[in-house]
Enzyme design. Structure first.
Site, PDB file in Angstrom:
ATOM      1  N   LYS A  77       0.821  -1.211   0.000  1.00 24.74           N
ATOM      2  CA  LYS A  77       0.000   0.000   0.000  1.00 24.74           C
ATOM      3  C   LYS A  77       0.860   1.268   0.000  1.00 24.74           C
ATOM      4  CE  LYS A  77      -3.964  -2.293   2.213  1.00 24.74           C
ATOM      5  NZ  LYS A  77      -4.960  -2.207   3.310  1.00 24.74           N
ATOM      6  N   TYR A 117     -12.266  -1.650  -3.412  1.00 28.85           N
ATOM      7  CA  TYR A 117     -12.775  -1.911  -2.064  1.00 28.85           C
ATOM      8  C   TYR A 117     -14.291  -1.741  -1.982  1.00 28.85           C
ATOM      9  CZ  TYR A 117      -8.243  -2.457   0.315  1.00 28.85           C
ATOM     10  OH  TYR A 117      -7.031  -2.925   0.765  1.00 28.85           O
ATOM     11  N   ASN A 151      -2.084   0.441   6.696  1.00 29.36           N
ATOM     12  CA  ASN A 151      -1.575  -0.811   7.274  1.00 29.36           C
ATOM     13  C   ASN A 151      -0.693  -1.622   6.312  1.00 29.36           C
ATOM     14  OD1 ASN A 151      -3.601  -1.730   5.634  1.00 29.36           O
ATOM     15  ND2 ASN A 151      -4.727  -2.824   7.218  1.00 29.36           N
ATOM     16  N   HIS A 186      -2.094  -5.428   1.619  1.00 26.90           N
ATOM     17  CA  HIS A 186      -3.382  -6.095   1.440  1.00 26.90           C
ATOM     18  C   HIS A 186      -3.140  -7.571   1.142  1.00 26.90           C
ATOM     19  CE1 HIS A 186      -7.224  -7.291  -0.357  1.00 26.90           C
ATOM     20  NE2 HIS A 186      -6.537  -7.728  -1.399  1.00 26.90           N
ATOM     21  N   GLU A 238      -9.505 -10.008  -7.739  1.00 28.83           N
ATOM     22  CA  GLU A 238      -8.542  -8.918  -7.522  1.00 28.83           C
ATOM     23  C   GLU A 238      -7.348  -9.024  -8.474  1.00 28.83           C
ATOM     24  OE1 GLU A 238      -9.833  -8.560  -2.814  1.00 28.83           O
ATOM     25  OE2 GLU A 238      -7.830  -9.283  -3.308  1.00 28.83           O
TER      26      GLU A 238
HETATM   27  P1  ATP Z   1      -7.186  -5.836   3.248  1.00 27.34           P
HETATM   28  O1  ATP Z   1      -8.535  -6.143   2.586  1.00 27.34           O
HETATM   29  O2  ATP Z   1      -6.605  -4.496   2.800  1.00 27.34           O
HETATM   30  O3  ATP Z   1      -6.227  -6.976   3.132  1.00 27.34           O
HETATM   31  P2  ATP Z   1      -8.251  -6.615   5.800  1.00 27.34           P
HETATM   32  O4  ATP Z   1      -8.912  -7.720   5.027  1.00 27.34           O
HETATM   33  O5  ATP Z   1      -7.349  -6.972   6.923  1.00 27.34           O
HETATM   34  O6  ATP Z   1      -7.431  -5.658   4.816  1.00 27.34           O
HETATM   35  P3  ATP Z   1     -10.731  -5.167   5.710  1.00 27.34           P
HETATM   36  O7  ATP Z   1     -11.759  -5.270   6.763  1.00 27.34           O
HETATM   37  O8  ATP Z   1     -10.958  -5.845   4.396  1.00 27.34           O
HETATM   38  O9  ATP Z   1      -9.335  -5.617   6.356  1.00 27.34           O
HETATM   39  O10 ATP Z   1     -10.483  -3.609   5.450  1.00 27.34           O
HETATM   40  C1  ATP Z   1      -9.892  -3.137   4.257  1.00 27.34           C
HETATM   41  C2  ATP Z   1      -8.942  -2.016   4.592  1.00 27.34           C
HETATM   42  O11 ATP Z   1      -9.702  -0.900   5.065  1.00 27.34           O
HETATM   43  C3  ATP Z   1      -7.967  -2.282   5.732  1.00 27.34           C
HETATM   44  O12 ATP Z   1      -6.823  -3.013   5.337  1.00 27.34           O
HETATM   45  C4  ATP Z   1      -7.607  -0.872   6.169  1.00 27.34           C
HETATM   46  O13 ATP Z   1      -6.688  -0.263   5.265  1.00 27.34           O
HETATM   47  C5  ATP Z   1      -8.967  -0.191   6.068  1.00 27.34           C
HETATM   48  N1  ATP Z   1      -9.716  -0.275   7.326  1.00 27.34           N
HETATM   49  C6  ATP Z   1     -10.335  -1.368   7.858  1.00 27.34           C
HETATM   50  N2  ATP Z   1     -10.925  -1.084   9.020  1.00 27.34           N
HETATM   51  C7  ATP Z   1     -10.697   0.234   9.246  1.00 27.34           C
HETATM   52  C8  ATP Z   1     -11.041   1.135  10.288  1.00 27.34           C
HETATM   53  N3  ATP Z   1     -11.764   0.747  11.344  1.00 27.34           N
HETATM   54  N4  ATP Z   1     -10.609   2.422  10.191  1.00 27.34           N
HETATM   55  C9  ATP Z   1      -9.883   2.846   9.126  1.00 27.34           C
HETATM   56  N5  ATP Z   1      -9.520   2.042   8.105  1.00 27.34           N
HETATM   57  C10 ATP Z   1      -9.919   0.763   8.156  1.00 27.34           C
HETATM   58 MG    MG Z   2     -10.077  -7.365   3.277  1.00 25.41          MG
END
Ligand code: ATP
Ligand code: MG
Length: 139
Positions: free
Chosen positions: A11, A51, A114, A117, A128
């Site tokens: 990211k 997303y 974070n 992904h 994806e």
């Molecule tokens: P990713 O899909 O990016 O691998 P993930 O599956 O661990 O991450 P998801 O719940 O799919 O988590 O959320 C997608 C992304 O949205 C997260 O990786 C983060 O960048 C962002 N995100 C998720 N929860 C929050 C939150 N509470 N506040 C801010 N950003 C968030």
């Molecule tokens: Mg996710």
């Protein structure tokens, strides 16, 4: 359905911090083979499409702004049990909750920024991968 591949994005925060080399090294050392990779930058609209499952969530707008804020590296990775093993390697979404030694524990700045992904299922991995590599030769 291909079951030994997953899809990842390094990211914007991690690319900008100059951490992509270290992250790719961890990925390879964990036994994943890189089968496709490209550096690109998403528009806010493309980030929103990627997303789209989160469009009702309160963090969606911020997520689209963040994911389009800089260059990213998209890649397809191959390993037995790729999806689950990769989620383990990257750690919990919130770096405060991520296990020691995981990519997010080491490189993530916040629950939003974070670092990386990882696809959450074989089906998501296929969708994806296609989002970034449609029409390209993957070997
Ligand atoms: P990713 O899909 O990016 O691998 P993930 O599956 O661990 O991450 P998801 O719940 O799919 O988590 O959320 C997608 C992304 O949205 C997260 O990786 C983060 O960048 C962002 N995100 C998720 N929860 C929050 C939150 N509470 N506040 C801010 N950003 C968030
Ligand atoms: Mg996710």
């Amino acid at each position: 359905m291909i079951t030994n591949r997953t899809f990842t994005i390094i990211k914007p925060d991690a690319v900008e911090a100059g951490s992509s080399g270290a992250i790719l090294k961890m990925i390879e050392e964990a036994g994943f083979r890189i089968v496709a990779m490209r550096m690109t930058k998403l528009s806010p609209e493309r980030a929103g499409e990627f997303y789209a499952v989160h469009k009702e969530r309160p963090f969606y707008k911020g997520l689209c702004t963040y994911m389009s804020s800089g260059r990213i590296i998209a890649a397809i990775l191959e390993k037995e049990n790729a999806v689950a093993d990769f989620r383990k390697l990257i750690g919990a979404t919130d770096p405060a909750l991520a296990e020691e030694g995981t990519i997010r524990k080491l490189f993530a700045k916040s629950i939003e920024a974070n670092a990386i992904h990882g696809s959450d299922s074989d089906e998501s991995a296929a969708i994806e991968s296609n989002f970034f590599f449609a029409g390209m030769d993957i070997f």
